[in-house]
Design a protein around this motif. Structure first.
Motif, PDB file in Angstrom:
ATOM      1  N   ILE A   1     -15.735  10.776 -18.079  1.00 22.82           N
ATOM      2  CA  ILE A   1     -16.990  11.104 -17.407  1.00 22.82           C
ATOM      3  C   ILE A   1     -16.688  11.091 -15.917  1.00 22.82           C
ATOM      4  N   GLY A   2     -16.357  12.266 -15.393  1.00 23.50           N
ATOM      5  CA  GLY A   2     -15.962  12.377 -13.994  1.00 23.50           C
ATOM      6  C   GLY A   2     -14.467  12.248 -13.817  1.00 23.50           C
ATOM      7  N   ASN A   3     -14.002  12.690 -12.662  1.00 22.43           N
ATOM      8  CA  ASN A   3     -12.569  12.725 -12.364  1.00 22.43           C
ATOM      9  C   ASN A   3     -12.300  12.053 -11.022  1.00 22.43           C
ATOM     10  N   GLU A   4     -11.421  11.034 -11.034  1.00 22.93           N
ATOM     11  CA  GLU A   4     -11.055  10.293  -9.814  1.00 22.93           C
ATOM     12  C   GLU A   4     -12.308   9.892  -9.041  1.00 22.93           C
ATOM     13  N   LEU A   5     -13.014   8.927  -9.623  1.00 20.09           N
ATOM     14  CA  LEU A   5     -14.364   8.550  -9.184  1.00 20.09           C
ATOM     15  C   LEU A   5     -14.379   7.513  -8.065  1.00 20.09           C
ATOM     16  N   ASN A   6     -13.334   7.431  -7.257  1.00 16.88           N
ATOM     17  CA  ASN A   6     -13.297   6.429  -6.185  1.00 16.88           C
ATOM     18  C   ASN A   6     -14.602   6.393  -5.401  1.00 16.88           C
ATOM     19  N   GLY A   7     -15.102   7.571  -5.045  1.00 21.40           N
ATOM     20  CA  GLY A   7     -16.320   7.669  -4.239  1.00 21.40           C
ATOM     21  C   GLY A   7     -17.527   8.127  -5.032  1.00 21.40           C
ATOM     22  N   GLY A   8     -17.457   8.033  -6.360  1.00 23.47           N
ATOM     23  CA  GLY A   8     -18.577   8.452  -7.193  1.00 23.47           C
ATOM     24  C   GLY A   8     -18.454   9.898  -7.630  1.00 23.47           C
TER      25      GLY A   8
END
Length: 370
Positions: free
Chosen positions: A161-168
Motif C-alpha cells: 500500500i504505497g511505495n517508499e512511504l518515508n513522507g507518506g
C-alpha cells in the motif's frame, strides 16, 4: 599400529576413516527470492529479449524461476502516460508469472508516475477529490486491480500500500505532517486487500534502509495512529542508504521492535560501469560500495552478503528480498519517463541480464544457487 596412526591422521586432517569430512550444508533458502520486473512488458513490446546462462532465448519469467526465484514484483500506476504499469499489463504479466510457478507482490504507487520519498503526487483523476472521496478512490482502485487478479486465478500473495512511504502518500492529504490523514488512506488500502483475499499480506515500505531513526519514527507513529499492516518493507541501495552494518542493525531492530516479518522490497548492484543505450547510468563508480566492484562477481558477492544479512534477522523474521528492475535492459524506447518516449534507461548496468541479454551469475545467487 597402522590402524591407530590412520585414526590419528583422520582426526588431524578432519577426515573420517571412510572418506573426507562433509562440508557444512548450505542453509535453507529464504522464502522470498524475488525480482521487480515492472519494466518487462514494455521492454518486450520494444523488442527486448532474454537469454538463459547458456545463451538460449527464453521467457524472462521462466529464466528467473529456473534460477530459483519464488516471486515477482509489479508496480501499478493509475493512468500512466505510456499505458504501461497499468491494470491490463499487470494482469497479463501475472498470468505468465503464476504459470511459471512464481508468486506475486503488487506495488501500488497511487500515482500516474513514480512515487518515492521525494514525490507522492496524486493521480490526475484524483487531484480535486475531497479527503473522504480520496479514501474511497484508494479503496476502489486497490480492490479493482486485486479482484481482477483473483478472478483470473492469479491472486496477489503480497501487496504494498504505497511505495517508499518515508513522507507518506497522496500529498498533501496523506503527508508526514498529517498522520491521521495518512492512516485513513493506508487503512483504506489495507481493507481493500483483505476484502479480496484475507490471506494476502500487506506491506508498508520505506526507503533509506540504513536509517534506524527514520524507521522508528515512522513505525512508532504508524502504531500510534492505528495503521494496519502485516510486513515491513525496506529499500536498501548500498551506494545511497548507509553501510551494510547500519542496514543490518536497522532491520534487526525494526523486525523485533514491531514484531513483524520483513522483506527487502528493493535492492540492486551494478555488474559494469559501461553504458548500452546512450543514456547516462545512475551509478558510474567502479566500486560503488567498498569491497564490491561493479563486475558480475561483485554483483554476485553483494547479493550473497544481502542473503547473509537477511538470514541473520532474529526470530526468522527476515523473509528475503526483491531485486529491483531485474529485466530493465537497455532497450530503446523503454525509458524511465512515461511522458517522454525519447528518455533512456540509467539502470541497465544493474539488471540481472548482461548487454548480450544473457542472465548473470547474480541471478542464481538471488535464487540461492538452486
Amino acid at each position: 599400529m597402522k590402524t591407530i596412526l590412520a585414526a590419528l591422521t583422520a582426526v588431524v586432517l578432519g577426515l573420517t576413516l571412510s572418506g573426507p569430512a562433509q562440508a557444512h550444508p548450505r542453509p535453507d533458502p529464504l522464502p522470498v527470492r524475488g525480482a521487480d520486473v515492472s519494466s518487462l512488458a514494455k521492454s518486450e513490446a520494444f523488442g527486448g529479449v532474454y537469454r538463459d546462462q547458456h545463451g538460449h532465448q527464453r521467457d524472462a519469467l521462466r529464466i528467473l524461476a529456473k534460477a530459483g526465484l519464488t516471486y515477482i514484483r509489479l508496480k501499478v500506476w493509475v493512468d500512466p502516460a505510456d499505458g504501461y504499469n497499468d491494470k491490463t499489463h499487470v494482469l497479463a504479466v501475472a498470468r505468465r508469472a503464476k504459470a511459471a510457478g512464481l508468486k506475486l507482490l503488487v506495488d501500488f504507487h497511487y500515482s500516474d508516475s513514480w512515487a518515492d520519498p521525494g514525490k507522492q503526487n496524486k493521480p490526475a483523476a484524483w487531484a480535486a477529490l475531497p479527503y473522504e472521496q480520496l479514501k474511497q478512490a484508494v479503496y476502489r482502485h486497490t480492490h479493482d486491480v486485486l479482484n481482477a487478479l483473483r478472478r483470473q486465478g492469479t491472486t496477489a500473495d503480497m501487496v504494498q500500500i504505497g511505495n517508499e512511504l518515508n513522507g507518506g502518500l497522496l500529498w498533501p492529504d496523506g503527508r508526514y505532517d498529517n498522520w491521521p490523514g495518512m492512516a485513513g488512506l493506508l487503512n483504506a488500502g489495507y481493507d481493500a486487500v483483505k476484502a479480496v483475499s484475507s490471506r494476502t499480506r500487506v506491506v508498508l515500505h520505506l526507503a533509506n534502509g540504513g536509517d534506524n531513526g527514520l524507521y522508528r519514527w515512522w513505525f512508532d507513529n504508524a502504531a500510534a495512529n492505528g495503521i494496519r499492516y502485516d510486513v515491513i518493507g525496506v529499500s536498501y541501495y548500498p551506494f545511497w542508504h548507509g553501510t551494510l552494518d547500519a542496514f543490518q542493525a536497522n532491520i534487526n531492530d525494526v523486525a523485533t521492535r514491531y514484531g513483524k516479518p520483513l522483506i527487502i522490497a528493493e535492492t540492486a548492484y551494478p555488474f559494469t560501469t559501461a553504458d548500452k543505450d546512450g543514456w547516462e547510468n545512475i551509478i558510474l563508480s567502479p566500486e560503488p560500495y567498498p569491497g564490491y566492484p561493479a563486475t558480475p562477481a561483485g554483483q554476485t558477492a553483494f547479493l550473497g552478503k544481502m542473503n547473509e544479512i537477511i538470514r541473520a534477522v532474529p526470530n526468522n523474521l527476515g523473509l528475503g528480498m526483491f531485486y529491483w528492475e531485474a529485466t530493465w535492459t537497455g532497450v530503446p524506447g523503454n525509458g524511465w519517463d512515461p511522458t517522454d518516449p525519447a528518455s533512456g534507461n540509467g539502470w541497465e548496468n544493474q539488471a540481472l541480464f548482461d548487454f548480450d541479454d544473457r542472465s548473470l551469475p547474480a541471478m542464481r545467487e538471488l535464487g540461492e544457487g538452486r
